[in-house]
Write an enzyme that holds these catalytic residues in place. Structure first.
Site, PDB file in Angstrom:
ATOM      1  N   ARG A  84       3.405  -7.435  -5.571  1.00  0.00           N
ATOM      2  CA  ARG A  84       3.324  -8.149  -3.899  1.00  0.00           C
ATOM      3  C   ARG A  84       4.617  -9.051  -4.386  1.00  0.00           C
ATOM      4  NH1 ARG A  84      -3.236  -9.327  -3.911  1.00  0.00           N
ATOM      5  NH2 ARG A  84      -3.768  -7.147  -3.707  1.00  0.00           N
ATOM      6  N   CYS A 127       0.788   2.177   3.955  1.00  0.00           N
ATOM      7  CA  CYS A 127      -0.478   1.070   4.122  1.00  0.00           C
ATOM      8  C   CYS A 127       0.007   0.018   5.003  1.00  0.00           C
ATOM      9  CB  CYS A 127      -0.713   0.107   2.967  1.00  0.00           C
ATOM     10  SG  CYS A 127      -1.946  -0.614   2.493  1.00  0.00           S
ATOM     11  N   LYS A 146      -7.504   3.092  -9.569  1.00  0.00           N
ATOM     12  CA  LYS A 146      -5.948   2.235  -9.400  1.00  0.00           C
ATOM     13  C   LYS A 146      -6.645   0.726  -9.625  1.00  0.00           C
ATOM     14  CE  LYS A 146      -2.900   0.228  -6.681  1.00  0.00           C
ATOM     15  NZ  LYS A 146      -1.988   0.282  -5.638  1.00  0.00           N
ATOM     16  N   CYS A 174       0.517  -3.453   4.469  1.00  0.00           N
ATOM     17  CA  CYS A 174       0.459  -4.723   3.845  1.00  0.00           C
ATOM     18  C   CYS A 174       2.071  -5.163   3.446  1.00  0.00           C
ATOM     19  CB  CYS A 174      -0.144  -5.172   2.466  1.00  0.00           C
ATOM     20  SG  CYS A 174       0.126  -3.544   1.697  1.00  0.00           S
ATOM     21  N   TYR A 206       5.279   2.611 -13.440  1.00  0.00           N
ATOM     22  CA  TYR A 206       7.601   2.372 -13.824  1.00  0.00           C
ATOM     23  C   TYR A 206       7.421   2.780 -15.103  1.00  0.00           C
ATOM     24  CZ  TYR A 206       4.715   0.149  -9.836  1.00  0.00           C
ATOM     25  OH  TYR A 206       4.101  -0.457  -8.819  1.00  0.00           O
ATOM     26  N   LYS A 232     -10.163   1.808  -5.587  1.00  0.00           N
ATOM     27  CA  LYS A 232      -9.193   1.872  -5.638  1.00  0.00           C
ATOM     28  C   LYS A 232      -9.165  -0.246  -5.606  1.00  0.00           C
ATOM     29  CE  LYS A 232      -4.982  -0.397  -3.801  1.00  0.00           C
ATOM     30  NZ  LYS A 232      -3.860  -0.859  -2.650  1.00  0.00           N
ATOM     31  N   ARG A 292      -8.030  -9.192  -0.572  1.00  0.00           N
ATOM     32  CA  ARG A 292      -8.868  -8.409   0.051  1.00  0.00           C
ATOM     33  C   ARG A 292     -10.214  -7.323  -0.585  1.00  0.00           C
ATOM     34  NH1 ARG A 292      -3.283  -7.501   1.074  1.00  0.00           N
ATOM     35  NH2 ARG A 292      -1.620  -7.147  -0.007  1.00  0.00           N
ATOM     36  N   CYS A 297      -4.071  -5.195   4.843  1.00  0.00           N
ATOM     37  CA  CYS A 297      -3.994  -4.085   5.362  1.00  0.00           C
ATOM     38  C   CYS A 297      -3.703  -2.860   6.460  1.00  0.00           C
ATOM     39  CB  CYS A 297      -4.482  -3.196   3.971  1.00  0.00           C
ATOM     40  SG  CYS A 297      -3.737  -3.880   2.833  1.00  0.00           S
ATOM     41  N   GLU A 317     -17.109   6.554  -3.619  1.00  0.00           N
ATOM     42  CA  GLU A 317     -16.089   6.452  -2.922  1.00  0.00           C
ATOM     43  C   GLU A 317     -14.997   7.909  -3.016  1.00  0.00           C
ATOM     44  OE1 GLU A 317     -13.955   5.167  -1.051  1.00  0.00           O
ATOM     45  OE2 GLU A 317     -14.827   2.626  -0.403  1.00  0.00           O
ATOM     46  N   SER A 355       1.251  -2.879 -11.339  1.00  0.00           N
ATOM     47  CA  SER A 355       2.643  -3.656 -11.845  1.00  0.00           C
ATOM     48  C   SER A 355       2.757  -4.311 -12.654  1.00  0.00           C
ATOM     49  CB  SER A 355       2.796  -4.077 -10.917  1.00  0.00           C
ATOM     50  OG  SER A 355       2.335  -4.843  -9.571  1.00  0.00           O
TER      51      SER A 355
END
Ligand code: PBG
Ligand code: ZN
Length: 326
Positions: free
Chosen positions: A205, A120, A248, A122, A313, A195, A217, A130, A233, A274
């Site tokens: 971010r 991407c 996501k 961004c 994570y 997404k 976005r 993006c 999609e 995140s």
């Protein structure tokens, strides 16, 4: 089934009975660990809103990837930040960029670890969007040309899977075509198919300094209200050549994960993002919840909803716990 002939509690009375009838199992097999690669040497900087996660330079990323592999985690996904941002994000396709170097060095240190690279712009653009802008909006087709360059550059470095994440129309087809034209038909595509335009990306971010400088976005990422559209999609990405599809974030979208699982016959990934990580960490560090148990219950829930692959994570922490009591 009726009480008192049937008593549901009978099968819950001991751990061995519970293990016999357990429907879902969380294993390290589906886990993917994200790495944030930055320029420089010897850098390992904790991300303030993601305690336990770091911005790392290439050689530290290799160490971390090696550790993930040794814990039994089958894959890592790489995110990069450039030396200099510009209007088009040109460092994204620089053959000497941090991602390209990290791919090479990780594949050398751990050849059997699957290396995925997020594709991407961004993180690479001065405006934080993006793709390329035209009249303040992301110019879809111009951005696709740069995506093709970036995917090729990752492939030349030896990546296993390219993961286009910008929610541009045609991003999977463009990536597939670019890879095939240059003889990389064995490089796969993990598509960020559904997404959503989510506030849960906040800590990410901060980590890569990729918040849009103006606007948001919502012109390219999906409206959180839509599930039906997720199927459209995903269906498009399947037709364009995706090998793994993704939903996501994960937790506010478990219904979407379940629905895609029901309708689409491809490996399905969920991104435990995140902000989801940050919330558990914050509550755990404050002693408000039992972090380990809440984490495992969360990951199990994503698996139960139907995800084969979980990008998280928590991957290393979960792998350590699973090694102790599988
Ligand atoms: C880049 C990208 C984002 C994430 C993965 N790839 C952020 C965004 O779309 O703003 C989010 C990951 C996370 O929050 O953990 N397009
Ligand atoms: Zn992006």
């Amino acid at each position: 089934m009726q009480f008192p002939e049937y008593r549901a509690r009978r099968m819950r009375r001991s751990e061995s009975l519970r293990r016999l009838v357990r429907e879902t199992r969380l294993t390290t097999d589906g886990l993917v660990y994200p790495l944030f690669v930055v320029p420089g040497k010897g850098v390992k900087r904790e991300i303030p809103s993601m305690p336990g996660q770091h911005n790392v330079s290439v050689e530290k990323a290799v160490e971390s990837a090696r550790e993930a592999f040794d814990l039994g985690i089958p894959g890592v996904i790489l995110f990069g930040t450039p030396e200099h941002k510009d209007a088009v994000g040109s460092e994204a396709w620089d053959d000497k960029g941090v991602i390209q170097r990290a791919i090479r060095d990780i594949k050398r240190a751990a050849p059997d670890l699957t290396v995925i690279a997020d594709a991407c712009f961004c993180e690479y653009t001065s405006h934080g969007h993006c793709g390329v802008l035209a009249d303040g909006e992301v110019d879809n087709d111009a951005s696709l040309d740069n995506l093709a360059r970036t995917a090729l550059s990752y492939a030349k470095a030896g990546v296993d899977l390219v993961a286009p994440s910008g929610m541009l129309d045609g991003f999977v087809g463009t990536t597939r075509e670019a890879l095939d034209e240059d003889g990389f038909e064995q490089v796969g595509i993990l598509a960020y198919s559904a997404k959503y335009a989510s506030a849960y990306y906040g800590p990410f971010r901060d980590a890569v300094d990729s918040a849009p400088k103006h606007g948001d976005r919502r012109g390219y990422q999906m409206d959180p209200a839509n599930a039906q559209e997720a199927i459209r999609e995903v269906t498009m990405d399947v037709a364009e050549g995706a090998d793994i599809i993704m939903v996501k974030p994960a937790l506010a979208y478990l219904d979407v994960i379940a629905r895609v699982r029901d309708e689409i016959d491809l490996p399905l990934a969920a991104y435990n993002v995140s902000g989801e990580y940050a919330m558990l960490k914050a509550a755990g560090l404050n002693g408000w919840v039992d972090y380990d148990r809440v984490m495992m219950e969360t990951l199990l829930g994503i698996r139960r909803a139907g995800a084969d692959v979980i990008i998280t994570y928590h991957a290393k922490e979960a792998a350590r716990l699973l090694a102790k009591s599988p």
